[in-house]
Write a protein that holds these residues in place. Structure first.
Motif, PDB file in Angstrom:
ATOM      1  N   TRP A  35      42.809  27.192 101.858  1.00 22.18           N
ATOM      2  CA  TRP A  35      43.277  26.663 100.576  1.00 22.18           C
ATOM      3  C   TRP A  35      43.626  25.179 100.670  1.00 22.18           C
ATOM      4  O   TRP A  35      43.854  24.634 101.743  1.00 22.18           O
ATOM      5  N   ARG A  40      45.391  28.702  94.767  1.00 18.00           N
ATOM      6  CA  ARG A  40      43.942  28.955  94.683  1.00 18.00           C
ATOM      7  C   ARG A  40      43.385  29.165  96.089  1.00 18.00           C
ATOM      8  O   ARG A  40      42.610  28.359  96.600  1.00 18.00           O
ATOM      9  N   CYS A  42      41.240  31.306  99.049  1.00 20.53           N
ATOM     10  CA  CYS A  42      40.092  32.185  99.194  1.00 20.53           C
ATOM     11  C   CYS A  42      39.941  32.539 100.671  1.00 20.53           C
ATOM     12  O   CYS A  42      40.565  31.914 101.537  1.00 20.53           O
ATOM     13  N   LEU A  64      32.672  28.513 101.832  1.00 18.52           N
ATOM     14  CA  LEU A  64      33.638  28.672 100.744  1.00 18.52           C
ATOM     15  C   LEU A  64      33.710  27.366  99.956  1.00 18.52           C
ATOM     16  O   LEU A  64      33.530  26.277 100.516  1.00 18.52           O
TER      17      LEU A  64
END
Length: 217
Positions: A35, A40, A42, A64
């Motif tokens: 992150w 937010r 992932c 990502l």
């Protein structure tokens, strides 16, 4: 709202991790949580340790994409390597190690949009060194930006004008055309008495409909 920047990061592999699952005599099943913005995050899939190393040298090679809005100078990429607990009733996900990277350092090194290869030191929550993590990343502006809004004039208004003009009940014909059309229709009555008076009256009526007055000429 569209993001100001984005980071494309590939979590490649790690080595020399500590098996935090040793108490259960099980393999380490690590995955990466990544992150910039705390809200937010992932993650990658978990590496199941299928190469016979017990999961201490995982390979993900997973890409990502992280959007963010903070200035690059104030932005840091954070990565936690976490063990995926196998037990359904085990909600605790032990942290194997953590790393972080300044995005300003990346941009200063390779520029915007170019890829940087990094080998990061993973550390335990106590600060003790805990293996190495290999990543590839680039900092860039989003590849798609919404077009600037187009402010059009109201329907039926010519470009550059927001003041519609008064229309004639003759469908937009000018006074001259209207008078000519009426005069033509009366051409067959040329011998009738009072023709001139009638033509003048019709012209006056048309002029009134078009909003003309004597000062317009």
């Amino acid at each position: 709202m569209a993001s100001r920047y984005e980071v494309e990061v590939t979590i490649a592999s790690a080595k020399d991790l500590k098996n935090v699952n040793w108490r259960s005599n099980g393999k380490l099943k690590p995955y990466a949580v990544v992150w910039i913005d705390q809200n937010r995050k992932c993650s990658t899939r978990a590496d199941e340790g299928g190469d016979g190393d017990g999961g201490v040298s995982p390979s993900w090679d997973e890409k990502l994409l992280l959007p963010f809005n903070s200035p690059i100078d104030d932005s840091t990429l954070y990565i936690d390597i976490v063990h995926s607990a196998a037990a359904a009733d085990d909600c605790t996900k032990p942290i194997v190690g953590s790393a972080k990277l300044s995005l300003r350092d990346v941009v200063d090194d390779v520029g915007m949009g170019s890829t940087a290869d990094r080998k990061l030191d993973l550390k335990r929550p106590s600060g003790r060194p805990q293996g190495k993590l290999v990543v590839r990343l680039s900092v860039r502006e989003p590849r798609y930006r919404a077009p600037e809004p187009y402010y059009a004039a109201p329907y039926g208004v010519p470009p550059g004008s927001y003041a519609p003009k008064k229309k004639s009940k003759f469908g937009g014909m000018g006074a001259g055309l209207a008078v000519g059309a009426v005069a033509g229709a009366l051409g067959g009555l040329a011998l009738a008495e009072g023709f001139d008076a009638m033509k003048n009256k019709v012209a006056d009526d048309v002029a009134d409909d078009l909003g003309y007055d004597g000062d317009d000429y």
